[in-house]
Design a protein around this motif. Structure first.
Motif, PDB file in Angstrom:
ATOM      1  N   LEU A 181     -25.319 -24.074 -10.438  1.00 26.50           N
ATOM      2  CA  LEU A 181     -25.879 -23.434 -11.627  1.00 26.50           C
ATOM      3  C   LEU A 181     -25.817 -24.419 -12.784  1.00 26.50           C
ATOM      4  N   GLY A 182     -26.943 -24.624 -13.444  1.00 23.64           N
ATOM      5  CA  GLY A 182     -26.978 -25.509 -14.607  1.00 23.64           C
ATOM      6  C   GLY A 182     -27.051 -24.709 -15.889  1.00 23.64           C
ATOM      7  N   GLY A 184      -9.113 -14.276   9.147  1.00 21.49           N
ATOM      8  CA  GLY A 184     -10.147 -15.240   8.802  1.00 21.49           C
ATOM      9  C   GLY A 184     -10.249 -15.366   7.304  1.00 21.49           C
ATOM     10  N   GLY A 185     -11.209 -16.107   6.885  1.00 18.85           N
ATOM     11  CA  GLY A 185     -11.414 -16.251   5.462  1.00 18.85           C
ATOM     12  C   GLY A 185     -12.467 -17.298   5.179  1.00 18.85           C
ATOM     13  N   ALA A 186     -12.888 -17.324   3.941  1.00 19.67           N
ATOM     14  CA  ALA A 186     -13.849 -18.307   3.473  1.00 19.67           C
ATOM     15  C   ALA A 186     -13.135 -19.196   2.473  1.00 19.67           C
ATOM     16  N   LEU A 187     -13.319 -20.480   2.616  1.00 20.30           N
ATOM     17  CA  LEU A 187     -12.746 -21.443   1.682  1.00 20.30           C
ATOM     18  C   LEU A 187     -13.858 -22.024   0.824  1.00 20.30           C
ATOM     19  N   VAL A 188     -13.658 -22.009  -0.485  1.00 21.38           N
ATOM     20  CA  VAL A 188     -14.651 -22.572  -1.394  1.00 21.38           C
ATOM     21  C   VAL A 188     -13.979 -23.463  -2.431  1.00 21.38           C
ATOM     22  N   ASP A 189     -14.720 -24.464  -2.842  1.00 14.57           N
ATOM     23  CA  ASP A 189     -14.383 -25.236  -4.032  1.00 14.57           C
ATOM     24  C   ASP A 189     -15.362 -24.807  -5.104  1.00 14.57           C
ATOM     25  N   LEU A 200     -22.194 -26.162 -12.666  1.00  9.37           N
ATOM     26  CA  LEU A 200     -21.168 -25.358 -12.020  1.00  9.37           C
ATOM     27  C   LEU A 200     -21.539 -25.268 -10.541  1.00  9.37           C
ATOM     28  N   VAL A 201     -20.646 -25.741  -9.659  1.00  3.95           N
ATOM     29  CA  VAL A 201     -20.990 -25.888  -8.246  1.00  3.95           C
ATOM     30  C   VAL A 201     -20.001 -25.132  -7.357  1.00  3.95           C
ATOM     31  N   TRP A 202     -20.555 -24.399  -6.382  1.00  9.79           N
ATOM     32  CA  TRP A 202     -19.780 -23.793  -5.302  1.00  9.79           C
ATOM     33  C   TRP A 202     -20.041 -24.606  -4.045  1.00  9.79           C
ATOM     34  N   LYS A 203     -18.968 -24.966  -3.332  1.00  8.67           N
ATOM     35  CA  LYS A 203     -19.099 -25.630  -2.040  1.00  8.67           C
ATOM     36  C   LYS A 203     -18.351 -24.795  -1.013  1.00  8.67           C
ATOM     37  N   TYR A 204     -19.018 -24.468   0.063  1.00 10.11           N
ATOM     38  CA  TYR A 204     -18.462 -23.681   1.155  1.00 10.11           C
ATOM     39  C   TYR A 204     -17.843 -24.674   2.142  1.00 10.11           C
ATOM     40  N   LEU A 205     -16.532 -24.595   2.324  1.00 10.53           N
ATOM     41  CA  LEU A 205     -15.779 -25.669   2.958  1.00 10.53           C
ATOM     42  C   LEU A 205     -15.561 -25.507   4.456  1.00 10.53           C
TER      43      LEU A 205
END
Length: 179
Positions: free
Chosen positions: A61-62, A92-97, A136-141
């Protein structure tokens, strides 16, 4: 672009800069752009965007700032990570930065896994912000065992999860009373 007074008014409003991911057509308020790789609209789970390609999905997102808020900002996120893993049995789970201008807001974050959307608010330090363009950045790890769903994002000047302040119950000292 908003001038300083209008920009502050938007950020201080209950909606702030916000993104509504609950529809196929994303509604941006205050944000200038949305870029995605490996993220798409999913009508299930109340409508949201899902990041599903482990280690590759990103969402950016800019937005532009005319000034730096003195105390930084708050990032409010409504998101979901399923309780069970899709690649293995058991937890389980989702990891994000989540980072802003390459400064981590959250690193290796695993949202609460309750099979229901949860809302979290994270402080964004002033040092992470820039006058002008911000990303603003989401990264799915890698290491995630379930998808990550994003329903709503907001940038605000206040912590939206703090209880509202009320002066009605505040004690009044003798020195502050008016005659």
């Amino acid at each position: 672009h908003l001038d300083r007074a209008n920009l502050h008014a938007v950020l201080a409003s209950p909606q702030g800069f916000s993104v509504d991911f609950s529809r196929p057509e994303v509604l941006l308020r205050g944000f200038d752009s949305l870029q995605q790789l490996g993220a798409y609209y999913n009508f299930r789970y109340g409508g949201s965007w899902v990041l599903s390609t482990i280690g590759q999905s990103t969402l950016t997102l800019g937005f532009s700032l005319a000034f730096l808020p003195p105390r930084g900002l708050w990032l409010q996120v409504r998101h979901l990570a399923a309780a069970g893993g899709e690649e293995e049995d058991g937890p389980g789970g989702a990891l994000v930065d989540v980072h802003l201008n390459s400064v981590y807001v959250k690193h290796n974050h695993s949202p609460p896994t309750q099979d229901a959307y949860s809302t979290e608010a994270w402080h964004v330090p002033r040092a992470a912000l820039r006058v002008g363009l911000n990303q603003l950045v989401w990264k799915y790890l890698a290491g995630s065992t379930t998808h990550y769903w994003l329903s709503h994002v907001a940038l605000l000047t206040h912590n939206p999860l703090d209880p509202p302040q009320s002066n009605a119950s505040a004690p009044v000292s003798e020195a502050n009373k008016t005659p």
